[in-house]
Design a protein around this motif. Sequence first.
Motif, PDB file in Angstrom:
ATOM      1  N   ALA A 140       0.880  -1.312   0.007  1.00 48.37           N
ATOM      2  CA  ALA A 140      -0.090  -0.046  -0.040  1.00 48.37           C
ATOM      3  C   ALA A 140       0.915   1.288  -0.111  1.00 48.37           C
ATOM      4  CB  ALA A 140      -0.986  -0.080   1.200  1.00 48.37           C
ATOM      5  N   SER A 141       1.801   1.179   1.045  1.00 46.77           N
ATOM      6  CA  SER A 141       2.748   2.460   1.005  1.00 46.77           C
ATOM      7  C   SER A 141       3.583   2.643  -0.274  1.00 46.77           C
ATOM      8  CB  SER A 141       3.503   2.491   2.121  1.00 46.77           C
ATOM      9  OG  SER A 141       4.835   1.839   1.665  1.00 46.77           O
ATOM     10  N   ILE A 142       3.724   1.800  -1.000  1.00 48.14           N
ATOM     11  CA  ILE A 142       4.575   1.836  -2.303  1.00 48.14           C
ATOM     12  C   ILE A 142       3.840   2.293  -3.612  1.00 48.14           C
ATOM     13  CG2 ILE A 142       5.959   0.542  -3.814  1.00 48.14           C
ATOM     14  CD1 ILE A 142       7.096  -1.062  -1.800  1.00 48.14           C
ATOM     15  N   ALA A 143       2.459   1.730  -3.358  1.00 48.50           N
ATOM     16  CA  ALA A 143       1.385   2.329  -4.390  1.00 48.50           C
ATOM     17  C   ALA A 143       1.194   3.844  -4.049  1.00 48.50           C
ATOM     18  CB  ALA A 143       0.125   1.508  -4.276  1.00 48.50           C
ATOM     19  N   ILE A 144       1.135   4.177  -2.964  1.00 49.03           N
ATOM     20  CA  ILE A 144       0.897   5.549  -2.681  1.00 49.03           C
ATOM     21  C   ILE A 144       2.214   6.511  -3.075  1.00 49.03           C
ATOM     22  CG2 ILE A 144       0.785   7.322  -0.787  1.00 49.03           C
ATOM     23  CD1 ILE A 144      -1.152   5.295   0.559  1.00 49.03           C
ATOM     24  N   LEU A 145       3.422   5.903  -2.858  1.00 53.45           N
ATOM     25  CA  LEU A 145       4.625   6.556  -2.844  1.00 53.45           C
ATOM     26  C   LEU A 145       4.973   6.798  -4.354  1.00 53.45           C
ATOM     27  CD1 LEU A 145       7.067   7.810  -1.535  1.00 53.45           C
ATOM     28  CD2 LEU A 145       8.377   5.735  -1.420  1.00 53.45           C
ATOM     29  N   ALA A 146       4.564   5.932  -5.370  1.00 53.17           N
ATOM     30  CA  ALA A 146       4.931   5.758  -6.611  1.00 53.17           C
ATOM     31  C   ALA A 146       4.184   6.914  -7.174  1.00 53.17           C
ATOM     32  CB  ALA A 146       4.600   4.490  -7.313  1.00 53.17           C
ATOM     33  N   GLU A 198       8.044 -14.713   4.138  1.00 50.65           N
ATOM     34  CA  GLU A 198       6.964 -15.607   3.659  1.00 50.65           C
ATOM     35  C   GLU A 198       5.663 -14.887   3.116  1.00 50.65           C
ATOM     36  OE1 GLU A 198       6.237 -15.520   8.216  1.00 50.65           O
ATOM     37  OE2 GLU A 198       7.540 -14.744   6.772  1.00 50.65           O
ATOM     38  N   TYR A 199       5.499 -13.488   3.148  1.00 57.38           N
ATOM     39  CA  TYR A 199       4.219 -12.922   2.523  1.00 57.38           C
ATOM     40  C   TYR A 199       4.796 -12.280   1.451  1.00 57.38           C
ATOM     41  CZ  TYR A 199       2.102 -14.225   7.340  1.00 57.38           C
ATOM     42  OH  TYR A 199       1.820 -14.990   8.159  1.00 57.38           O
ATOM     43  N   THR A 200       3.365 -11.885   0.807  1.00 56.36           N
ATOM     44  CA  THR A 200       3.517 -11.122  -0.390  1.00 56.36           C
ATOM     45  C   THR A 200       2.317 -10.468  -0.524  1.00 56.36           C
ATOM     46  OG1 THR A 200       4.145 -11.039  -2.950  1.00 56.36           O
ATOM     47  CG2 THR A 200       2.805 -12.799  -1.949  1.00 56.36           C
ATOM     48  N   GLY A 201       1.822  -9.737  -1.797  1.00 55.15           N
ATOM     49  CA  GLY A 201       0.527  -8.997  -1.914  1.00 55.15           C
ATOM     50  C   GLY A 201       0.651  -8.210  -3.215  1.00 55.15           C
ATOM     51  N   LEU A 202      -0.232  -7.499  -3.114  1.00 51.62           N
ATOM     52  CA  LEU A 202      -0.514  -6.269  -4.313  1.00 51.62           C
ATOM     53  C   LEU A 202      -1.064  -5.139  -3.503  1.00 51.62           C
ATOM     54  CD1 LEU A 202      -2.091  -8.241  -6.850  1.00 51.62           C
ATOM     55  CD2 LEU A 202       0.206  -7.416  -7.077  1.00 51.62           C
ATOM     56  N   GLY A 203      -0.828  -3.721  -4.135  1.00 49.30           N
ATOM     57  CA  GLY A 203      -1.255  -2.856  -3.751  1.00 49.30           C
ATOM     58  C   GLY A 203      -1.880  -1.771  -4.772  1.00 49.30           C
ATOM     59  N   LYS A 204      -3.098  -1.213  -4.787  1.00 49.71           N
ATOM     60  CA  LYS A 204      -3.578  -0.236  -5.782  1.00 49.71           C
ATOM     61  C   LYS A 204      -3.780   0.927  -4.945  1.00 49.71           C
ATOM     62  CE  LYS A 204      -5.536   0.719  -9.793  1.00 49.71           C
ATOM     63  NZ  LYS A 204      -4.652   0.802 -10.885  1.00 49.71           N
ATOM     64  N   ALA A 205      -3.263   2.001  -5.789  1.00 51.04           N
ATOM     65  CA  ALA A 205      -3.691   3.348  -5.264  1.00 51.04           C
ATOM     66  C   ALA A 205      -5.052   3.936  -5.654  1.00 51.04           C
ATOM     67  CB  ALA A 205      -2.817   4.276  -5.929  1.00 51.04           C
ATOM     68  N   VAL A 206      -5.630   4.711  -4.678  1.00 54.31           N
ATOM     69  CA  VAL A 206      -6.853   5.389  -4.941  1.00 54.31           C
ATOM     70  C   VAL A 206      -6.623   6.815  -5.064  1.00 54.31           C
ATOM     71  CG1 VAL A 206      -9.172   6.061  -3.922  1.00 54.31           C
ATOM     72  CG2 VAL A 206      -8.038   3.734  -3.419  1.00 54.31           C
ATOM     73  N   MET A 207      -7.080   7.439  -6.249  1.00 54.42           N
ATOM     74  CA  MET A 207      -6.645   8.724  -6.755  1.00 54.42           C
ATOM     75  C   MET A 207      -7.932   9.624  -6.430  1.00 54.42           C
ATOM     76  SD  MET A 207      -3.851   7.505  -7.793  1.00 54.42           S
ATOM     77  CE  MET A 207      -3.165   9.236  -8.409  1.00 54.42           C
ATOM     78  N   VAL A 214      -4.767   9.357  -2.503  1.00 51.33           N
ATOM     79  CA  VAL A 214      -5.380   9.737  -1.064  1.00 51.33           C
ATOM     80  C   VAL A 214      -5.564   8.563  -0.256  1.00 51.33           C
ATOM     81  CG1 VAL A 214      -6.736  11.728  -2.083  1.00 51.33           C
ATOM     82  CG2 VAL A 214      -7.861   9.540  -1.969  1.00 51.33           C
ATOM     83  N   ALA A 215      -5.152   7.422  -1.016  1.00 52.78           N
ATOM     84  CA  ALA A 215      -5.170   6.078  -0.281  1.00 52.78           C
ATOM     85  C   ALA A 215      -4.700   5.042  -1.185  1.00 52.78           C
ATOM     86  CB  ALA A 215      -6.552   5.901   0.291  1.00 52.78           C
ATOM     87  N   ALA A 216      -4.563   3.682  -0.439  1.00 56.63           N
ATOM     88  CA  ALA A 216      -4.416   2.573  -1.300  1.00 56.63           C
ATOM     89  C   ALA A 216      -4.914   1.432  -0.699  1.00 56.63           C
ATOM     90  CB  ALA A 216      -2.953   2.463  -1.205  1.00 56.63           C
ATOM     91  N   ILE A 217      -5.514   0.684  -1.465  1.00 62.67           N
ATOM     92  CA  ILE A 217      -6.296  -0.839  -0.884  1.00 62.67           C
ATOM     93  C   ILE A 217      -5.153  -1.812  -1.380  1.00 62.67           C
ATOM     94  CG2 ILE A 217      -8.610  -0.207  -0.990  1.00 62.67           C
ATOM     95  CD1 ILE A 217      -8.913  -1.538  -3.691  1.00 62.67           C
TER      96      ILE A 217
END
Length: 269
Positions: A140-146, A198-207, A214-217
């Motif tokens: 999430a934080s990387i999606a926002i930072l990008a 051991e964990y991974t995932g995905l993040g998507k920014a909310v614009m 302004v957020a990310a899920i």
Amino acid sequence: MSVQVIERAVAILDAVAAAEGAPCRLREIVLRTGLNRATAYRIVRTLVDQGLLAMGQDKRSYYLGLTFLTLGATASNRSHLRELARPSLLRLAGQFGDSFFLFVPDGYDVVCLDICDGDYPVRSYTRGIGGRVPLGLGQASIAILARMSRAEQDEIISHNLPVLEKEYGIERERLLNELRQVINSGFARGTGSRVLPEYTGLGKAVMDRNNRAVAAISCCVLSSRLSESKREQMKSQLSEEALIIERGANPLDPMIGRASINLASSMLT
């Protein structure tokens, strides 16, 4: 009230919050904050008087006070992001069975506004709702930072990199590569770290309407549970849910409104 007193009060509140709802004794507060017992007790008593801390029935343990519920509700109602995103998180957790999160940026960090666990809840960098993690750590934080300007990215990375390197083993070049990847694909995969390997995932920014994040899920998944086909399904659903949240947050935005009209038209044909 001096800045030092405020800093000490915040440290005590953080220490009690770290107990995650369990009773926190004064000796634990002293241990976690490094304050001497007399200073810690004096500040704790003031926080109790103001409703920011509540005393347990044994008169020796402390919890976060009900005042935080009021403050939290006020912060949430100001943006409505939590209310807007809650149905999306529930749908995602129900469909995939994993843990999904809503984060918002705050200074050099992101703050967790909500969590929905599926049948396979996982550990995460945040201890729970209200937890903070530095920008550059987690999907999430990387999606926002990008989605920030280059100047903002440079300042944040310079500020956070010592912590990212020392505590999580995340180097600058790995982080920069992931930020570039987000711009190309639209999704953050995270950089990985030695804390939760051991964990991974995905993040998507909310614009917002000004094209600012302004957020990310995001989701946090055991690597063994994230096949390539599931990853692609998650990307599709995260995109849909992020757009739903954006429409709710930006009802008068002409571009998002146009997307809503196009979607409605397609449903009628």
